[in-house]
Design an enzyme around this catalytic site. Structure first.
Site, mmCIF file in Angstrom:
data_model
loop_
_atom_site.group_PDB
_atom_site.id
_atom_site.type_symbol
_atom_site.label_atom_id
_atom_site.label_comp_id
_atom_site.label_asym_id
_atom_site.label_seq_id
_atom_site.Cartn_x
_atom_site.Cartn_y
_atom_site.Cartn_z
ATOM 1 N N ASP A 357 7.800 -8.331 -6.422
ATOM 2 C CA ASP A 357 7.673 -6.907 -6.126
ATOM 3 C C ASP A 357 7.416 -6.687 -4.635
ATOM 4 O OD1 ASP A 357 7.189 -4.066 -7.023
ATOM 5 O OD2 ASP A 357 5.198 -4.518 -6.215
ATOM 6 N N GLU A 394 12.575 -8.109 -4.524
ATOM 7 C CA GLU A 394 12.778 -6.677 -4.296
ATOM 8 C C GLU A 394 12.664 -6.526 -2.776
ATOM 9 O OE1 GLU A 394 11.121 -2.402 -5.916
ATOM 10 O OE2 GLU A 394 9.656 -3.940 -5.381
#
Length: 708
Positions: A357, A394
């Site tokens: 993330d 990401e």
């Protein structure tokens, strides 16, 4: 209660490690002056039954405090108390009055950090603490659990190591998958409940599940309420980690000490038996301790100035995560902590990969600047233990770091938001988006070819947890996030969605038919694109969030799977299943190299040729709302003609002549009635007219060259 004794122990291996002589405890703290190990009888005990003070001479080596407790064993519950300078202006926030979690604990008992603090509201914020007072009651505070990983029988299980380019990823919330009573499982919302739906995933044909965060977090940190019903909201998604080595306690049916670890391992083993890999969505970019007004229950009280990126005025926190703090990922000690965590999940939990993330934060140095050669991302890429794992970034953060196409560190793959946006605009029918769509379908070489990466570097997706579901993408023009308690200000306004004539649920048959067809177009394009497809869990059932494109706090029917949709929307499930099967059956769609890149292709000729609707090579500056082309399988697969008409009018297109005396047979036509859109293998229908094809408005067609 046991009588506990203290021996020197060893500084090797952080956390609590069972040995033949007891349990060895070890924790890093450079500036601590006192470390106490506290043992509790039960998860709800308000006070420890034993407190062992570590001797700074006998129980400390360098900056590591350690102790061997001969009487301790797996299942024991413990916390730390650590003293040292409380000088926020120097970045130090030690406070002996607070219980601290062991960051390397492999399991936590039931409890809530935030409920424990909220019950002591006068102690809740940093400024309200009085250093040195007695610790607050610990009955609500989670306890660390001693885990013996050797106790679990893996029965020979190993990570599957499937080639990334052959993967079909299914992004799913572990709890939400079975939380609804409609799931029919015996233990809804748990690891055990999820395992009861593995046959469903196997039938669908996906090769990997990508779990939203299952590392321990506290859903109670969200203080918002739903303005419509007054209910307290939660952190449902879990992007606020507390325990980087521990599976989430409340996702387990067995919440006894160690139960979540055993249950998660069993789920991994069962998924592997079904040929499905496990990818974890991990959050190493920040922690749940927040900023200078947040709580101290872990890293802040252990060594705040090394675990977090601090500005020159060190009483504050740099916030590139948008969540209050930023983990100091490239500090050597923090970097080692992250690497130990990743290795643990691979070695002891048998997971197959990670999605990181806000991964651009992993590229930031100790001053917050984006480094050209970040030590951490390079270490993850070359680490021998992680050598066969899938590592997916990401590739952006909340501080402006954006690395799509050039995430540093070697073998990383990336979530490709350019693919998402370009395909959404093309299918919606935006003008002059065909060129961008062609680039995305062909593998996004504009983003990845220049730095030597392969098509598998692109994780292609139309939808993900963050945004509209695919059903809502074709049903709403605007977000409907009022129930999040943020005045509909949260969530993206740049959705590239279209409601096709009516906002939200609709009974108009024409609009509903068009929405279904657009969903099929999205899925078909996703499955034939070069790169790695990722499907948002539930899109194959038309799962809806009622227009909420930021359902991070909706632990309810808004986010949960409604399994009645499995029958109601079986048409979409069957289409998705068949398109996945088409992809997996044809290496044409899972090429290792970009078109024109390999030496073999340079010798035999171009492997993809694009055409306009009139059969001519397109003028890309004028090509509009149509995309067509032949992908040549050459000596390893069939040739395929693909075409998409995103206009509102039907097109009579000119087909190129197949090579080698072959003829075109229809594989996919999304305008066909339900159940007939995708031909079963070996049952493709040869076209009666070989030089023309009528492709209806808003539809996708794929033909395959076969022998007469």
């Amino acid at each position: 209660m046991k009588t506990l004794t203290l021996q020197p122990g060893k500084p090797i291996g952080y956390g609590a490690i069972p040995t033949q002589g007891g349990v060895n405890f070890s924790i890093f703290s450079k500036d601590a002056t006192k470390v106490s190990l506290c043992f509790f009888e039960s998860p709800t005990s308000p006070e420890p039954y034993a407190k062992l003070d570590l001797d700074p001479v006998q129980n400390k080596s360098g900056d590591v405090w350690h102790a061997l407790v001969p009487e301790a064993a797996a299942g024991d519950l413990y916390l730390y108390r650590i003293d040292g300078p409380h000088e926020p202006e120097r970045g130090l926030r030690f406070d002996y009055s607070r219980y601290l979690l062991d960051p390397c604990a492999k399991c936590y008992s039931e409890g809530s950090v935030y409920k424990a603090f909220s019950e002591s509201s006068t102690r809740g914020l940093d400024a309200m603490y009085i250093k040195g007072r007695d610790p607050m009651k610990a009955h609500l505070f989670p306890k660390c659990v001693v885990i013996d990983d050797a106790e679990f029988d893996w029965e020979g299980d190993r990570p599957l190591n499937l080639p990334l380019e052959k993967s079909v990823i299914y992004e799913v919330h572990l709890k939400g998958f079975t939380a609804s009573p409609s799931s029919g499982v015996q233990n809804p919302g748990t690891y055990l409940g999820f395992s009861q739906k593995i046959d469903y995933l196997k039938e669908l044909g996906v090769t990997a599940v990508e779990f939203l965060p299952i590392q321990e977090f506290d859903e109670n940190e969200n203080g918002n309420t739903n303005p419509k019903n007054g209910e307290r909201l939660t952190n449902y998604w879990g992007y606020s980690t507390i325990g980087f080595f521990a599976p989430k306690n409340t996702y387990a049916a067995d919440r006894s000490p160690g139960g979540p670890v055993r249950e998660f391992k069993q789920l991994v083993k069962e998924l592997h038996k079904a040929g499905i890999e496990v990818i974890l969505d991990v959050v190493y970019n920040h922690t749940s301790e927040g900023n200078e007004r947040g709580y101290t229950f872990e890293f802040k009280g252990i060594q705040n100035d090394q675990y977090y990126i601090l500005p020159p005025d060190k009483q504050y926190y740099m916030n590139y995560s948008g969540c209050g703090n930023t983990f100091n990922c490239n500090h050597p000690n923090t970097m080692n902590f992250i690497m130990d965590s990743l290795r643990y999940w691979v070695q002891e939990m048998h997971v197959d990969g990670f999605r990181f993330d806000l991964a651009s934060i992993l590229c930031r140095d100790q001053w917050g600047q984006v480094a050209g050669f970040p030590p951490l991302t390079n270490m993850i890429s070359v680490d021998p233990i992680l050598a066969n794992t899938k590592i997916i970034a990401e590739p952006w953060d909340a501080g402006g770091g954006y690395h799509v196409g050039y995430f540093p560190g070697g073998r990383w793959s990336e979530w490709n938001d350019r693919y998402r946006d370009d395909i959404r605009r093309f299918v919606r029918g935006d003008e002059f988006t065909s060129t961008a769509a062609a680039t995305r379908v062909a593998g996004s070489s504009d983003l990845y070819f220049h730095n030597g990466k392969k098509p598998a570097a692109s994780i292609n997706y139309i939808t993900c947890h963050d945004g509209f579901t695919m059903n809502d993408l074709v049903s709403y023009n605007g977000k409907r996030n009022d129930e999040n308690g943020e005045g509909n200000r949260d969530g993206s306004d740049n959705n590239n969605s279209y409601n096709h004539g009516f906002e939200g649920d609709c009974t108009n048959a024409k609009i509903e038919g068009l929405r279904k067809q657009q969903i099929k177009n999205f899925i078909a394009l996703l499955m034939i694109s070069q790169g790695v497809p990722m499907l948002l869990g539930g899109d194959e059932l038309r799962r809806s969030q009622n227009g909420n494109n930021n359902a991070y706090c909706q632990d309810n029917e808004t986010s949960w799977y409604d399994w009645s949709f499995a029958q109601k929307n079986k048409e979409i499930f069957d289409f998705t299943r068949r398109m996945i099967a088409v992809r997996k059956s044809h290496p044409t769609f899972v090429r290792k190299d970009f078109f024109g890149e390999s030496e073999a292709e340079k010798k035999r000729g171009v492997d993809i040729v694009w055409y306009d609707f009139d059969g001519r090579i397109p003028d890309w500056s004028k090509l509009n709302r149509f995309l067509g082309g032949v992908i040549y399988g050459r000596d390893f697969d069939n040739d395929f003609y693909i075409a998409a008409n995103t206009d509102t009018h039907d097109m009579n297109i000119i087909l190129p002549t197949p090579e080698g005396g072959k003829v075109w047979a229809r594989v996919v036509d999304t305008s066909f009635p339900a159940g007939e859109e995708v031909a079963e293998a070996g049952q493709e229908e040869v076209l009666r007219v070989q030089n023309r094809y009528v492709i209806p408005a808003n539809s996708f067609v794929m033909l395959m060259a076969v022998r007469k």
